[in-house]
Every structure is written in C-alpha cells, then in structure tokens.
Enzyme design. Structure first.
Site, short mmCIF file in Angstrom:
data_model
loop_
_atom_site.label_atom_id
_atom_site.label_comp_id
_atom_site.label_asym_id
_atom_site.label_seq_id
_atom_site.Cartn_x
_atom_site.Cartn_y
_atom_site.Cartn_z
N PHE A 144 -11.61 15.95 -10.28
CA PHE A 144 -11.89 16.13 -11.71
C PHE A 144 -12.29 17.58 -11.94
O PHE A 144 -13.23 18.07 -11.32
CB PHE A 144 -13.01 15.19 -12.21
CG PHE A 144 -13.17 15.28 -13.70
CD1 PHE A 144 -12.33 14.55 -14.53
CD2 PHE A 144 -14.12 16.10 -14.27
CE1 PHE A 144 -12.44 14.67 -15.92
CE2 PHE A 144 -14.23 16.21 -15.65
CZ PHE A 144 -13.40 15.49 -16.48
N ASP A 230 -14.93 24.11 -6.74
CA ASP A 230 -15.51 23.64 -8.00
C ASP A 230 -16.87 22.99 -7.69
O ASP A 230 -16.94 21.88 -7.17
CB ASP A 230 -14.55 22.62 -8.64
CG ASP A 230 -15.09 22.03 -9.94
OD1 ASP A 230 -16.31 22.12 -10.18
OD2 ASP A 230 -14.28 21.49 -10.71
N LYS A 259 -23.00 22.40 -15.46
CA LYS A 259 -23.98 21.32 -15.49
C LYS A 259 -25.44 21.76 -15.32
O LYS A 259 -26.12 22.05 -16.29
CB LYS A 259 -23.60 20.26 -14.46
CG LYS A 259 -22.32 19.49 -14.86
CD LYS A 259 -22.15 18.26 -14.03
CE LYS A 259 -20.86 17.49 -14.30
NZ LYS A 259 -20.93 16.57 -15.40
C1 LIG Z 1 -16.40 18.77 -10.58
C2 LIG Z 1 -16.31 18.94 -12.06
N1 LIG Z 1 -15.59 19.95 -12.56
C3 LIG Z 1 -15.49 20.16 -13.88
C4 LIG Z 1 -16.12 19.33 -14.78
C5 LIG Z 1 -15.98 19.58 -16.25
O1 LIG Z 1 -17.19 20.06 -16.76
P1 LIG Z 1 -17.46 20.01 -18.33
O2 LIG Z 1 -17.55 18.59 -18.72
O3 LIG Z 1 -18.77 20.76 -18.48
O4 LIG Z 1 -16.34 20.71 -18.99
C6 LIG Z 1 -16.88 18.26 -14.31
C7 LIG Z 1 -17.54 17.34 -15.23
O5 LIG Z 1 -17.96 16.27 -14.90
C8 LIG Z 1 -16.98 18.06 -12.91
O6 LIG Z 1 -17.68 17.04 -12.39
#
Ligand SMILES: Cc1ncc(COP(=O)(O)O)c(C=O)c1O
Length: 406
Positions: A144, A230, A259
């Site tokens: 994700f 990420d 986050k």
């Molecule tokens: C690993 C990861 N990358 C990217 C995102 C996307 O972040 P955002 O919701 O702040 O755009 C998330 C959100 O849960 C995530 O867990």
C-alpha cells in the site's frame, strides 16, 4: 463493564457523515476528545485507542509538547509558502537526516504519505535520466503506497485499481518476499526504482525475511536501481527502531514517511541521498503547504519528545509485552509484526465482528484482514494500558460469537 450506547453513537455518526463523500463506511462511534491512550465519544464513554488513528498518534492524543508547539507556532508564523525558508522546517529536515543514518541527504516535505511517495516516484524518474526510457517502479503485491493515481498504481492491489483505469504507466508488482521474482523484474534498462515497505501494514502487517531485503538492496546496487523504502507506517519508532529498514541493516537511497511525523498534524517527507535528491532542480516539484511552519512545528516537537524519551526503545519493550500477551489469549493464533505494529490472527472468528465487539467494550482495534486484527497503540502506552486492552480482548474472545457482552 461499560458498553457504548449504540443509539447516541449511531445518531452522531449519521450526522457526522451527512455532507461527506461516501468513501468510508458509516462509523459506529463519533469521538470528541482524546488524551494519551484514551478517546472519548459524544456520550463521554472512554475507549482505549489501540489503532492510534492508523499508526499516527504515536505520542498519544493531546500530547502537551505537541499542543504547546502548535499554540506557540500559530501565534508566531503560520504560513509563508515554500518560496521562502523557515527555520523550523530546516531543523526538522536536519533531525530526520541524522536519524535516518543513511548518509547526507535532502528532504522534500509533503502533506501526506501518498504525496511523499509521489515525490519519490517523480524523483526516481528524474534521476534515471532520459524521459520516457527508464521510469518503471517495481513494488510488491499486497503493498500500500497511497491513493493518488500514481501511488495507487504503485500499490500492489488489483482490486483497488479496477475502477480507476487507465492508471499512469510505469509500475510492476512482484510477490513480497520473493527475491527471485524481484531479480527477474529488475531489468535495468527500464526499471528506475524499487519501492518497498518493511512490513506491509495495510494488508495484514505482512513480514518478509531479512535476507529478502538485503538481497533486494544488493540487486539494486549492482543494477544501478534506486532502493526506495516506504516508512509511512513503519517509520519513527513504530517498529522498535527509528525506521523499519534499520532492523535489516539497509542503507536505502530514498525513504518516505508521514503518519507519526506530526502526531496527527498532516505532514509527510521524502528523503533522498544528496546525489539523488540533486536530480531535482527548482520547479521540478512543489507544494503550497508541504512543510509549512505549523506542521513543521508539530514535527519538531514530536521528534524532540521521541528522542528525549527514546521512543523506539519504549516501543520495542511495550511491543514485547503486547505480543506475548496476545499470544497467551484464547482464540489468538500467530502474531505478526515488529515493535508496536502488530497483527494477531484470530482462530475461527471474524476480525470485523471481534473489532465491533471490542469497540462496544471500549477498545479500539482495526480489522486489517477478514481474520486478523491490527494493533498500533501510542508508543508511550503503559504496561497497565496494555494489560487493560488484553483483558478487554480476552473478554471479547471468550464471549459467544453473537457479541452479547457477558
Ligand atoms: C505504507 C504506507 N504508504 C503510504 C500510505 C498513504 O499515506 P496517506 O494516507 O497519508 O496518503 C499509507 C497509509 O496508510 C501507508 O501505510
């Protein structure tokens, strides 16, 4: 044991969603206040928050240092745009550079995790050279990475792609943890970067072996492909290290985070080694709000508390307690994850049903798959709060499956 009043909560929930797009299910509870590990709903009922706003409120709710920093910054300077510098954003960038322990680098501030990843993807394309030649980003199935069109395509979940075709080109997905599949996908004539999570948080807190990560790094180095990690969910102490990749001794080229960085104030960051970051020149990328003083002041306060309290070490210790407590509960199978990002597999119970029952008893959990619950409490969670959460979960797991509190 106190239980939530479904009438009050449902009425408030319906009202809360009246003018919002239906992108989320109607919530069962509407919260009005939070303090430390606790949330309070419209009727004043207390809930232990073991989701932390999806791994965001790592210092708990209403942390006094963050609240004070926000109040002070709001009376000093709220916004100037990125056409000008601010000392607060530079300080956060310098601290992140130090904590990442991956060499000298540069930071681009964004407003979310998706935007931090969008920056990484654009940077990889720019760094790789000749436009339209080498731009593919390889990511993992079940990953994700966000909901913008590009990060949605980087996200390795076909079901989420379906309604939004055509998606931007240049993404390939391979099985998470499968080094041979990664090796086969890394054609250096077309691939610019690999984008990986060190735990797949959104799809079940899935793990991959250390040898996988070091193997991918080795392949990337040999084929001159960027290794982009990420850390949006795993970063900033959550897994018991500052960053998840530090469990595996990696030295990534690009790291994204969001986050926990603002403890609830929206801020994301994309860090890259200096020689890669310098592929961008003025005008290549931008944002009106990214790293603006209010968000940066929150991040500066968050990082200061995290360093002062050695939050990664606390998360590791609390994570051990939570993990062993979960493993001792009836109806809990394997537990995955690191530090305070854990998923517990349930034996013969639906995660949605268990999560709903826990909420009625005042414990906030997340059904991360149909059969697993995710736990991501505050990294400052106390032993007593962990024990209280485990006791509520045990009560839920030993009550009849129809959900009637015993
Ligand atoms: C690993 C990861 N990358 C990217 C995102 C996307 O972040 P955002 O919701 O702040 O755009 C998330 C959100 O849960 C995530 O867990």
């Amino acid at each position: 044991m106190t239980t939530a009043d479904p009438t009050t909560s449902a009425t408030a929930a319906a009202a809360a969603r009246a003018y919002l797009m239906p992108t989320y299910p109607v919530p069962a509870v509407t919260f009005v206040r939070g303090l430390g590990s606790y949330l309070y709903d419209v009727a004043g009922m207390a809930y232990l928050d073991f989701v932390g706003g999806l791994a965001v409120t790592s210092l708990g709710h209403s942390h006094p240092a963050v609240a004070a920093a926000l109040a002070a910054q709001s009376q000093t300077l709220l916004h100037v745009s990125n056409l000008f510098g601010t000392t607060v954003a530079s300080e956060v960038a310098a601290t992140l550079n130090r904590l990442l322990e991956s060499g000298e680098g540069g930071v681009f501030f964004a407003n979310s995790g998706a935007e931090a990843n969008e920056c990484a993807i654009k940077l990889a394309r720019k760094w790789a050279g000749e436009p339209g030649q080498r731009y593919t980003v390889v990511s993992a199935l079940n990953s994700f990475h966000g909901r913008t069109l590009a990060t949605l395509h980087a996200t390795g979940q076909a079901a989420k792609h379906q309604a939004f075709q055509p998606l931007p080109q240049g993404f390939r997905h391979v099985a998470y943890g499968d080094l041979a599949a990664m090796e086969a996908a890394l054609d250096p004539t077309v691939v610019a970067a690999v984008l990986l999570e060190t735990l797949q948080g959104e799809t079940g807190v899935n793990e991959a072996p250390a040898a996988y990560f070091t193997g991918v790094q080795e392949l990337c180095r040999r084929r001159r492909i960027l290794l982009m990690i990420d850390e949006v969910q795993t970063g900033l102490g959550r897994t018991g290290r500052w960053f998840g990749f530090q469990h595996f001794g990696l030295q990534p080229d690009v790291v994204t985070m969001a986050k926990a960085l603002g403890n609830g104030v929206p801020i994301g960051a994309c860090w890259a080694r200096t020689e890669i970051a310098s592929a961008f020149v003025a005008g290549d990328h931008g944002t009106t709000f990214g790293g603006q003083p209010l968000a940066a002041a929150a991040a500066r306060a968050v990082l200061a508390v995290m360093e002062a309290e050695d939050v990664p070490a606390r998360a590791e210790k609390a994570g051990d307690r939570l993990r062993s407590g979960l493993l001792s509960l009836p109806g809990v199978g394997p537990v995955r994850g690191l530090g305070l990002l854990l998923a517990a597999e349930l034996v013969g119970r639906s995660a949605m049903e268990v999560t709903a029952a826990a909420l009625r008893r005042g414990l906030v959990l997340n059904a991360v798959t149909p059969t697993a619950i995710r736990l991501a409490p505050s990294l400052l969670v106390t032993d007593d709060e962990i024990d209280e959460a485990l006791a509520i979960l045990e009560a839920v797991l030993t009550e009849p499956a129809d959900g009637a509190p015993s």
